[in-house]
Design a protein around this motif. Structure first.
Motif, short mmCIF file in Angstrom:
data_model
loop_
_atom_site.label_atom_id
_atom_site.label_comp_id
_atom_site.label_asym_id
_atom_site.label_seq_id
_atom_site.Cartn_x
_atom_site.Cartn_y
_atom_site.Cartn_z
N ARG B 14 0.83 -1.21 0.00
CA ARG B 14 0.00 0.00 0.00
C ARG B 14 0.87 1.26 0.00
O ARG B 14 0.61 2.21 -0.73
CB ARG B 14 -0.89 -0.01 1.24
N GLU B 15 1.94 1.23 0.81
CA GLU B 15 2.87 2.36 0.84
C GLU B 15 3.42 2.65 -0.55
O GLU B 15 3.44 3.79 -1.01
CB GLU B 15 4.06 2.05 1.76
N LEU B 16 3.87 1.57 -1.21
CA LEU B 16 4.48 1.74 -2.53
C LEU B 16 3.44 2.27 -3.51
O LEU B 16 3.73 3.17 -4.31
CB LEU B 16 5.05 0.41 -3.03
N ARG B 17 2.22 1.71 -3.46
CA ARG B 17 1.18 2.12 -4.41
C ARG B 17 0.85 3.61 -4.21
O ARG B 17 0.74 4.37 -5.17
CB ARG B 17 -0.06 1.26 -4.22
N LEU B 18 0.71 4.01 -2.95
CA LEU B 18 0.40 5.41 -2.67
C LEU B 18 1.50 6.33 -3.20
O LEU B 18 1.22 7.40 -3.76
CB LEU B 18 0.26 5.63 -1.16
N ALA B 19 2.74 5.92 -3.05
CA ALA B 19 3.84 6.78 -3.48
C ALA B 19 3.91 6.83 -5.00
O ALA B 19 4.19 7.89 -5.57
CB ALA B 19 5.16 6.25 -2.92
N LEU B 20 3.63 5.69 -5.67
CA LEU B 20 3.74 5.68 -7.13
C LEU B 20 2.66 6.53 -7.79
O LEU B 20 2.82 6.96 -8.92
CB LEU B 20 3.66 4.23 -7.64
N ARG B 21 1.57 6.79 -7.08
CA ARG B 21 0.52 7.63 -7.67
C ARG B 21 0.94 9.10 -7.67
O ARG B 21 0.38 9.91 -8.39
CB ARG B 21 -0.77 7.48 -6.86
N ARG B 22 1.91 9.47 -6.80
CA ARG B 22 2.38 10.85 -6.78
C ARG B 22 3.89 10.87 -6.96
O ARG B 22 4.63 11.15 -6.01
CB ARG B 22 2.00 11.54 -5.47
N PRO B 23 4.36 10.56 -8.18
CA PRO B 23 5.81 10.41 -8.36
C PRO B 23 6.59 11.70 -8.09
O PRO B 23 7.71 11.63 -7.59
CB PRO B 23 5.95 9.98 -9.83
N ALA B 24 6.02 12.86 -8.38
CA ALA B 24 6.76 14.11 -8.20
C ALA B 24 7.10 14.32 -6.73
O ALA B 24 8.19 14.76 -6.37
CB ALA B 24 5.95 15.29 -8.72
N GLU B 25 6.14 13.96 -5.85
CA GLU B 25 6.39 14.13 -4.43
C GLU B 25 7.49 13.19 -3.96
O GLU B 25 8.33 13.54 -3.13
CB GLU B 25 5.09 13.85 -3.65
N GLY B 26 7.50 11.99 -4.55
CA GLY B 26 8.51 11.01 -4.16
C GLY B 26 9.91 11.43 -4.57
O GLY B 26 10.89 11.01 -3.95
N ALA B 27 10.01 12.26 -5.61
CA ALA B 27 11.33 12.67 -6.09
C ALA B 27 11.92 13.79 -5.25
O ALA B 27 13.10 14.10 -5.38
CB ALA B 27 11.24 13.11 -7.55
N GLN B 28 11.10 14.39 -4.38
CA GLN B 28 11.58 15.55 -3.63
C GLN B 28 12.87 15.30 -2.82
O GLN B 28 13.81 16.10 -2.91
CB GLN B 28 10.48 16.06 -2.70
N PRO B 29 12.94 14.21 -2.03
CA PRO B 29 14.17 14.02 -1.25
C PRO B 29 15.40 13.93 -2.15
O PRO B 29 16.46 14.44 -1.82
CB PRO B 29 13.93 12.69 -0.53
N LEU B 30 15.22 13.28 -3.31
CA LEU B 30 16.33 13.09 -4.24
C LEU B 30 16.84 14.44 -4.74
O LEU B 30 18.04 14.72 -4.74
CB LEU B 30 15.83 12.24 -5.41
N VAL B 31 15.91 15.29 -5.20
CA VAL B 31 16.29 16.61 -5.70
C VAL B 31 16.93 17.43 -4.59
O VAL B 31 17.97 18.08 -4.77
CB VAL B 31 15.05 17.33 -6.28
N PHE B 32 16.32 17.35 -3.38
CA PHE B 32 16.85 18.07 -2.23
C PHE B 32 18.29 17.65 -1.96
O PHE B 32 19.17 18.47 -1.69
CB PHE B 32 15.96 17.79 -1.02
N TYR B 33 18.53 16.34 -2.05
CA TYR B 33 19.87 15.80 -1.79
C TYR B 33 20.87 16.39 -2.76
O TYR B 33 21.94 16.86 -2.35
CB TYR B 33 19.80 14.27 -1.95
N CYS B 34 20.53 16.43 -4.05
CA CYS B 34 21.46 16.95 -5.05
C CYS B 34 21.73 18.44 -4.82
O CYS B 34 22.88 18.90 -4.85
CB CYS B 34 20.91 16.73 -6.46
N VAL B 35 20.66 19.19 -4.54
CA VAL B 35 20.83 20.64 -4.34
C VAL B 35 21.70 20.91 -3.12
O VAL B 35 22.60 21.75 -3.14
CB VAL B 35 19.46 21.32 -4.20
N LEU B 36 21.42 20.16 -2.05
CA LEU B 36 22.15 20.36 -0.81
C LEU B 36 23.64 20.10 -1.01
O LEU B 36 24.50 20.89 -0.58
CB LEU B 36 21.58 19.42 0.25
N ALA B 37 23.94 18.96 -1.68
CA ALA B 37 25.35 18.61 -1.90
C ALA B 37 26.03 19.63 -2.81
O ALA B 37 27.23 19.87 -2.69
CB ALA B 37 25.45 17.21 -2.50
N LEU B 38 25.22 20.25 -3.68
CA LEU B 38 25.77 21.24 -4.61
C LEU B 38 26.14 22.53 -3.88
O LEU B 38 27.05 23.26 -4.30
CB LEU B 38 24.70 21.52 -5.67
#
Lengths: 247, 225
Positions: B14-38
């Motif tokens: 259920r967790e995975l299904r809920l996250a896959l329905r909102r992919p943009a929200e799921g990508a947030q930590p990843l983008v945050f990580y790249c920006v922070l390291a930059l």
């Protein structure tokens, strides 16, 4: 024995018991601290290496010992509160946190003042110092969590969970000096070897022991008083409180 | 036994299904990580050799912060729609359901971070051997992070005035993982043995995976009572 213990755990009888005990503890603590301070500052000889700077030990060591002891005590109270759902143990966790935080801050502050003349720096990023700082933040977490809830019982039980999980830091602080090559020295007095073969001269030791016992008694006196406050605030609807405190 | 595992699997899926329905929200930590390291190289002078020395700390601390980003909302919606109450009433250990949910969150938040970490590390001039150790240390360390974050989220789920409390609760608890995680990468950089810090991290992971779900379940039960 057990019936006495159970009766003590009920808020009204605990309140009366603490009311009897706390003034005596406080008087004893102040007496021990006064003698210990005088002896530490004037009677103990100056150190042959550190001169008078070593006298910080009389505040630093008791504060540091208490910072760890209070957290362990909180964890034990937390376990009792969560396993047996004892109200008094919940109060004990929240009542101890600000005192423990104060002793931790005092240990860090005196340590910095001691570090400047002996190590040449107020602060080094060393295992002992850093983990003591982490301990201060753990205390702050418990205090902050307690204030985040509007219901006192929920808050105290959340704090109990946090205190129980955070206790992993206590052994890290305690053994950090042995595990990592630390600038901070190991324990000079509180170990078995030291009792067989003392590493500190008796003239320096006895004021320190007075300060240690004095600080512990002081903690228990303040803790009892804070516990009384906690109990009064929670039981404010009860009849015994309303009889005790005419509004 | 079978029913219990099926319930845990249902929570996980259920967790995975809920996250896959909102992919943009799921990508947030990843983008945050790249920006922070930059941001760290931008703060230093260009071509500063200190960057290499700081790289283990930058990669690790950024991962820590990125993983914490969304953890506050972890149980919020489950409380609002009543899912959590059903968890507590269910004939299944709550700790197991919590573990299933946190495992799914690890897959959603931490696994992508581990995938991009080598790219960031190479950009910060870390050599290949240190990068391999970095990935290993993140694999062992991020479960500790997610499970500790979940515990803190459970502690504050009923608190209306939590604010910045979660990072304040989690970051001190994460210090040992950071010390050994970044320490392993530094040891690899210096050509020293990395087994010691990695074993410590593995021990922490085992403790977090086995003990923290129970504490989290207890905290959730307390918050909803």
């Amino acid at each position: 024995m057990w019936t006495w213990f159970h009766r003590l755990a009920s808020p009204p009888s605990f309140y009366r018991f603490a009311d009897l005990l706390a003034p005596w503890l406080l008087a004893l603590a102040l007496l021990l601290l006064a003698i210990g301070t005088y002896a530490g500052l004037f009677l103990a000889p100056a150190d042959y290496q550190q001169g008078d700077a070593f006298r910080v030990i009389y505040v630093h060591v008791p504060a540091a010992a208490l910072s760890l002891f209070v957290y362990s005590l909180m964890a034990v109270s937390a376990a009792i509160a969560l396993i047996w759902r004892m109200k008094l143990a919940e109060c004990a966790v929240v009542a101890a946190a600000p005192i423990g935080a104060s002793f931790t801050a005092l240990a860090l502050l005196t340590g910095m003042l001691w570090g400047k003349p002996t190590w040449g720096a107020y602060w080094v990023w060393d295992a002992r110092l850093t983990s003591e700082l982490v301990l201060l933040f753990l205390y702050m977490g418990v205090i902050g969590l307690n204030q985040a809830y509007s219901d006192a019982r929920t808050a105290a039980r959340a704090c109990a969970w946090l205190a129980l999980v955070g206790v992993v830091n206590v052994p890290i602080v305690h053994y950090s000096v042995q595990w990592w090559n630390s600038l901070h020295q190991g324990s000079t007095i509180l170990s078995l070897d030291a009792i067989r073969d003392p590493k500190i001269s008796g003239a320096m030791l006895w004021p320190l022991l007075l300060m240690l016992f004095g600080s512990f008694t002081f903690f228990f006196a303040v803790w009892l008083r804070r516990l009384q406050n906690e109990v009064l605030a929670r039981e404010r609807g009860a009849r015994w409180v309303q009889e005790l405190v005419p509004s | 036994m079978k029913a219990i595992l099926r319930a845990a699997w249902a929570v996980f899926a259920r967790e995975l299904r809920l996250a896959l329905r909102r992919p943009a929200e799921g990508a947030q930590p990843l983008v945050f990580y790249c920006v922070l390291a930059l941001l760290f190289p931008l703060g230093l002078a260009a071509q500063d050799s200190a960057l290499r020395a700081f790289a283990p700390a930058i990669v690790w601390v950024s991962a820590l912060l990125a993983a914490l980003l969304g953890i506050e909302r972890l149980f919020r919606s489950d409380v609002d729609d009543g899912t959590l109450e059903l968890w507590l009433l269910a004939d299944v250990p709550t700790a197991l359901l919590v573990a299933a949910k946190l495992a799914a969150q690890w897959l959603l938040i931490a696994a992508p971070l581990i995938v991009v970490a080598p790219i960031i590390a190479l950009a910060l001039n870390l050599e290949a051997h240190a990068v391999r150790i970095l990935v290993l240390s993140l694999l062992l360390g991020t479960p500790v992070l997610i499970f500790t974050g979940g515990f803190a989220a459970a502690l504050t789920v009923g608190a209306p005035r939590a604010g910045l409390l979660i990072p304040i609760l989690v970051l001190p608890l994460m210090c040992p993982a950071l010390i050994f995680g970044a320490g392993a990468v530094r040891a690899a950089q210096a050509g020293l043995a990395v087994e010691g810090p990695l074993y410590f991290l593995a021990a922490m992971m085992v403790m977090a995976l086995t003990l923290l779900p129970w504490a989290t379940a207890g905290a959730l039960r307390n918050a909803l009572e």
